[in-house]
Design a protein around this motif. Structure first.
Motif, PDB file in Angstrom:
ATOM      1  N   ARG A   7     -55.521  -5.666  57.518  1.00 23.79           N
ATOM      2  CA  ARG A   7     -55.358  -6.559  56.371  1.00 23.79           C
ATOM      3  C   ARG A   7     -54.314  -5.980  55.418  1.00 23.79           C
ATOM      4  O   ARG A   7     -54.274  -4.770  55.162  1.00 23.79           O
ATOM      5  CB  ARG A   7     -56.692  -6.726  55.652  1.00 23.79           C
ATOM      6  CG  ARG A   7     -56.626  -7.638  54.431  1.00 23.79           C
ATOM      7  CD  ARG A   7     -57.997  -8.132  54.062  1.00 23.79           C
ATOM      8  NE  ARG A   7     -58.509  -9.045  55.088  1.00 23.79           N
ATOM      9  CZ  ARG A   7     -59.642  -9.725  54.961  1.00 23.79           C
ATOM     10  NH1 ARG A   7     -60.386  -9.594  53.884  1.00 23.79           N
ATOM     11  NH2 ARG A   7     -60.035 -10.529  55.924  1.00 23.79           N
ATOM     12  N   VAL A  18     -52.308  -6.702  51.517  1.00 21.91           N
ATOM     13  CA  VAL A  18     -52.507  -7.365  50.229  1.00 21.91           C
ATOM     14  C   VAL A  18     -51.153  -7.559  49.560  1.00 21.91           C
ATOM     15  O   VAL A  18     -50.371  -6.616  49.436  1.00 21.91           O
ATOM     16  CB  VAL A  18     -53.441  -6.542  49.323  1.00 21.91           C
ATOM     17  CG1 VAL A  18     -53.514  -7.158  47.926  1.00 21.91           C
ATOM     18  CG2 VAL A  18     -54.822  -6.435  49.947  1.00 21.91           C
ATOM     19  N   HIS A  19     -50.869  -8.771  49.152  1.00 19.74           N
ATOM     20  CA  HIS A  19     -49.692  -9.079  48.345  1.00 19.74           C
ATOM     21  C   HIS A  19     -50.174  -9.352  46.916  1.00 19.74           C
ATOM     22  O   HIS A  19     -50.965 -10.277  46.689  1.00 19.74           O
ATOM     23  CB  HIS A  19     -48.963 -10.311  48.905  1.00 19.74           C
ATOM     24  CG  HIS A  19     -48.465 -10.123  50.303  1.00 19.74           C
ATOM     25  ND1 HIS A  19     -47.307  -9.457  50.606  1.00 19.74           N
ATOM     26  CD2 HIS A  19     -48.996 -10.496  51.498  1.00 19.74           C
ATOM     27  CE1 HIS A  19     -47.121  -9.447  51.916  1.00 19.74           C
ATOM     28  NE2 HIS A  19     -48.149 -10.067  52.481  1.00 19.74           N
ATOM     29  N   HIS A  20     -49.686  -8.523  45.991  1.00 18.34           N
ATOM     30  CA  HIS A  20     -50.240  -8.574  44.636  1.00 18.34           C
ATOM     31  C   HIS A  20     -49.111  -8.451  43.611  1.00 18.34           C
ATOM     32  O   HIS A  20     -48.308  -7.505  43.688  1.00 18.34           O
ATOM     33  CB  HIS A  20     -51.252  -7.444  44.448  1.00 18.34           C
ATOM     34  CG  HIS A  20     -51.910  -7.427  43.106  1.00 18.34           C
ATOM     35  ND1 HIS A  20     -52.376  -6.268  42.527  1.00 18.34           N
ATOM     36  CD2 HIS A  20     -52.161  -8.431  42.219  1.00 18.34           C
ATOM     37  CE1 HIS A  20     -52.901  -6.555  41.342  1.00 18.34           C
ATOM     38  NE2 HIS A  20     -52.784  -7.862  41.137  1.00 18.34           N
ATOM     39  N   TYR A  53     -52.515 -12.843  43.699  1.00 21.35           N
ATOM     40  CA  TYR A  53     -53.142 -11.908  44.653  1.00 21.35           C
ATOM     41  C   TYR A  53     -53.437 -12.671  45.938  1.00 21.35           C
ATOM     42  O   TYR A  53     -54.011 -13.755  45.903  1.00 21.35           O
ATOM     43  CB  TYR A  53     -54.440 -11.351  44.064  1.00 21.35           C
ATOM     44  CG  TYR A  53     -55.228 -10.442  44.976  1.00 21.35           C
ATOM     45  CD1 TYR A  53     -55.100  -9.056  44.897  1.00 21.35           C
ATOM     46  CD2 TYR A  53     -56.135 -10.969  45.903  1.00 21.35           C
ATOM     47  CE1 TYR A  53     -55.843  -8.226  45.714  1.00 21.35           C
ATOM     48  CE2 TYR A  53     -56.872 -10.150  46.739  1.00 21.35           C
ATOM     49  CZ  TYR A  53     -56.716  -8.767  46.635  1.00 21.35           C
ATOM     50  OH  TYR A  53     -57.439  -7.936  47.455  1.00 21.35           O
ATOM     51  N   ARG A  54     -53.015 -12.123  47.057  1.00 25.43           N
ATOM     52  CA  ARG A  54     -53.301 -12.768  48.343  1.00 25.43           C
ATOM     53  C   ARG A  54     -53.566 -11.673  49.395  1.00 25.43           C
ATOM     54  O   ARG A  54     -52.754 -10.770  49.594  1.00 25.43           O
ATOM     55  CB  ARG A  54     -52.126 -13.638  48.775  1.00 25.43           C
ATOM     56  CG  ARG A  54     -52.269 -14.280  50.161  1.00 25.43           C
ATOM     57  CD  ARG A  54     -53.423 -15.268  50.214  1.00 25.43           C
ATOM     58  NE  ARG A  54     -53.225 -16.390  49.317  1.00 25.43           N
ATOM     59  CZ  ARG A  54     -52.573 -17.501  49.655  1.00 25.43           C
ATOM     60  NH1 ARG A  54     -52.035 -17.622  50.852  1.00 25.43           N
ATOM     61  NH2 ARG A  54     -52.472 -18.490  48.793  1.00 25.43           N
ATOM     62  N   SER A  55     -54.696 -11.771  50.067  1.00 24.52           N
ATOM     63  CA  SER A  55     -55.066 -10.847  51.146  1.00 24.52           C
ATOM     64  C   SER A  55     -54.984 -11.605  52.463  1.00 24.52           C
ATOM     65  O   SER A  55     -55.577 -12.686  52.599  1.00 24.52           O
ATOM     66  CB  SER A  55     -56.491 -10.324  50.919  1.00 24.52           C
ATOM     67  OG  SER A  55     -56.900  -9.528  52.016  1.00 24.52           O
ATOM     68  N   ASP A  79     -54.693 -11.280  56.994  1.00 26.11           N
ATOM     69  CA  ASP A  79     -54.821 -10.481  58.207  1.00 26.11           C
ATOM     70  C   ASP A  79     -53.501 -10.478  58.971  1.00 26.11           C
ATOM     71  O   ASP A  79     -52.793 -11.495  59.026  1.00 26.11           O
ATOM     72  CB  ASP A  79     -55.917 -11.045  59.116  1.00 26.11           C
ATOM     73  CG  ASP A  79     -57.304 -10.843  58.545  1.00 26.11           C
ATOM     74  OD1 ASP A  79     -57.487  -9.898  57.760  1.00 26.11           O
ATOM     75  OD2 ASP A  79     -58.200 -11.638  58.876  1.00 26.11           O
TER      76      ASP A  79
END
Length: 376
Positions: free
Chosen positions: A93, A95-97, A104-106, A108
């Protein structure tokens, strides 16, 4: 039922198994030269003195001693990925933050890797449909662990099993369908045959090198990542009971899970027992002193040889732990090339059911043949 190393006389049976098993079974393909080479590699591996695992490949067959017919097959690769890369996707996973924008976007992702290079792989398990009977599937699966327990220097500390992923009756994989549409215009049967034959150049040349964001895949492809074929669920459950776990690595073509375990912590390795054999004939004085265990239990029993390895299943054995003796019928001892006083190793498979001896050809209730067909 007797498990023994494969021989060249088994070629016709292996060819038939390659046809019966279909495109999801990549470790045996319907190619005579390939199968001849695989048999010879196994013969050489059993005969070779080994102090550490290398490119040995051990292939066993399950034989009906009454007819000589090959009922099924099972195998071990001592150290995978040494001569030809072993590719997997690893699911993780990211994370784009953005703190400034409050976004915020997590998501896979799948990253191609060679994580299991040098590990031991259990593989090539197939039980033919006409030979369904009690404990045949369990014996094919767990006999490999008896062999590992007896010859640990031949195998790596980590043992893996690549489980067959989801595909339909036509042999089409939803995961591969998406990859085919965007990257490699080859059908699933072709790519699995190429990979099974060791021809993996197309992977480096055509497969995507960068992480695959799973949310960009089709819904059907996303749904099968890390899932097993319905016929393979009982085999996965059996391995999970042995201590195997999925750590996020999946097959490159059908996204089926690869599970792993530490060799010496595998249940059938850790709980196998070495013993001396007492072959019981009609006139043999039988020792009953001390505690008795094993009577009425179903045991997988093997000799301690390598090139001359033999194993079977029986509910006619009694173990005397105070003496380290396993009492077995003399005929069974002969079938395993064991003499009275010889060394053996066994592991318990299950509690015996009354009225069902090991010689009776009944199917395993609640575990029909198809559940073992694509076990590994």
């Amino acid at each position: 039922m007797i498990i023994r190393p494969v021989s060249h006389a088994d070629l016709p049976a292996l060819q038939q198994i390659a046809v019966e098993s279909g495109p999801g079974f990549t470790s045996l393909i319907d190619d005579r030269d390939f199968l001849v080479g695989k048999i010879q590699s196994s013969i050489d591996s059993f005969a070779r003195p080994v102090s550490e695992p290398g490119q040995e490949s051990y292939l066993f067959v399950l034989e009906d001693p009454a007819t000589g017919e090959v009922m099924g097959t099972t195998g071990i690769e001592a150290a995978v990925g040494l001569s030809s890369p072993l590719y997997h996707y690893h699911k993780s996973r990211v994370v784009h933050h953005s703190r400034e924008l409050g976004l915020y976007r997590s998501v896979d992702v799948l990253n191609m890797c060679n994580h299991y290079t040098g590990c031991t792989e259990i593989c090539t398990l197939y039980l033919r449909p006409q030979f369904r009977r009690a404990h045949a599937g369990k014996l094919l699966s767990r006999v490999r662990f008896l062999f590992m327990a007896q010859h640990p220097q031949r195998f790596a500390d980590t043992v893996i099993a690549e489980m067959r992923g989801v595909s339909n009756e036509a042999g089409e994989s939803p995961f591969w369908d998406w990859l085919r549409a965007h990257f490699v215009d080859l059908d699933f049967a072709t790519v699995t045959q190429l990979a099974g034959a060791g021809d993996k150049g197309f992977i480096a040349e055509l497969m995507p090198k960068y992480p695959l964001y799973t949310n960009l895949l089709s819904d059907a492809a996303q749904a099968v990542i890390g899932r097993v074929h319905p016929d393979t669920r009982p085999a996965l459950a059996m391995l999970e009971r042995e201590g195997f776990r999925h750590q996020g690595y999946v097959d490159l073509f059908d996204a089926g899970p690869t599970v792993e375990a530490q060799r010496d912590r595998i249940h059938s390795v850790a709980n196998s027992v070495t013993c001396r054999i007492q072959a019981i004939g009609r006139d043999t004085p039988v020792l009953h002193a001390g505690q008795e265990t094993g009577q009425g239990r179903v045991l997988a029993v093997a000799n301690t040889l390598c090139e001359g390895f033999r194993a079977t299943v029986t509910d006619q054995a009694t173990y005397l732990p105070d003496h380290g003796v396993l009492q077995v019928p003399a005929a069974l001892a002969r079938s395993l090339n064991l003499h009275d006083g010889g060394q053996a190793r066994f592991v318990e498979l299950a509690a015996a059911r009354s009225g069902h001896g090991t010689g009776q050809h009944r199917s395993e209730h609640a575990t029909p043949f198809r559940e073992y067909q694509y076990a590994l």
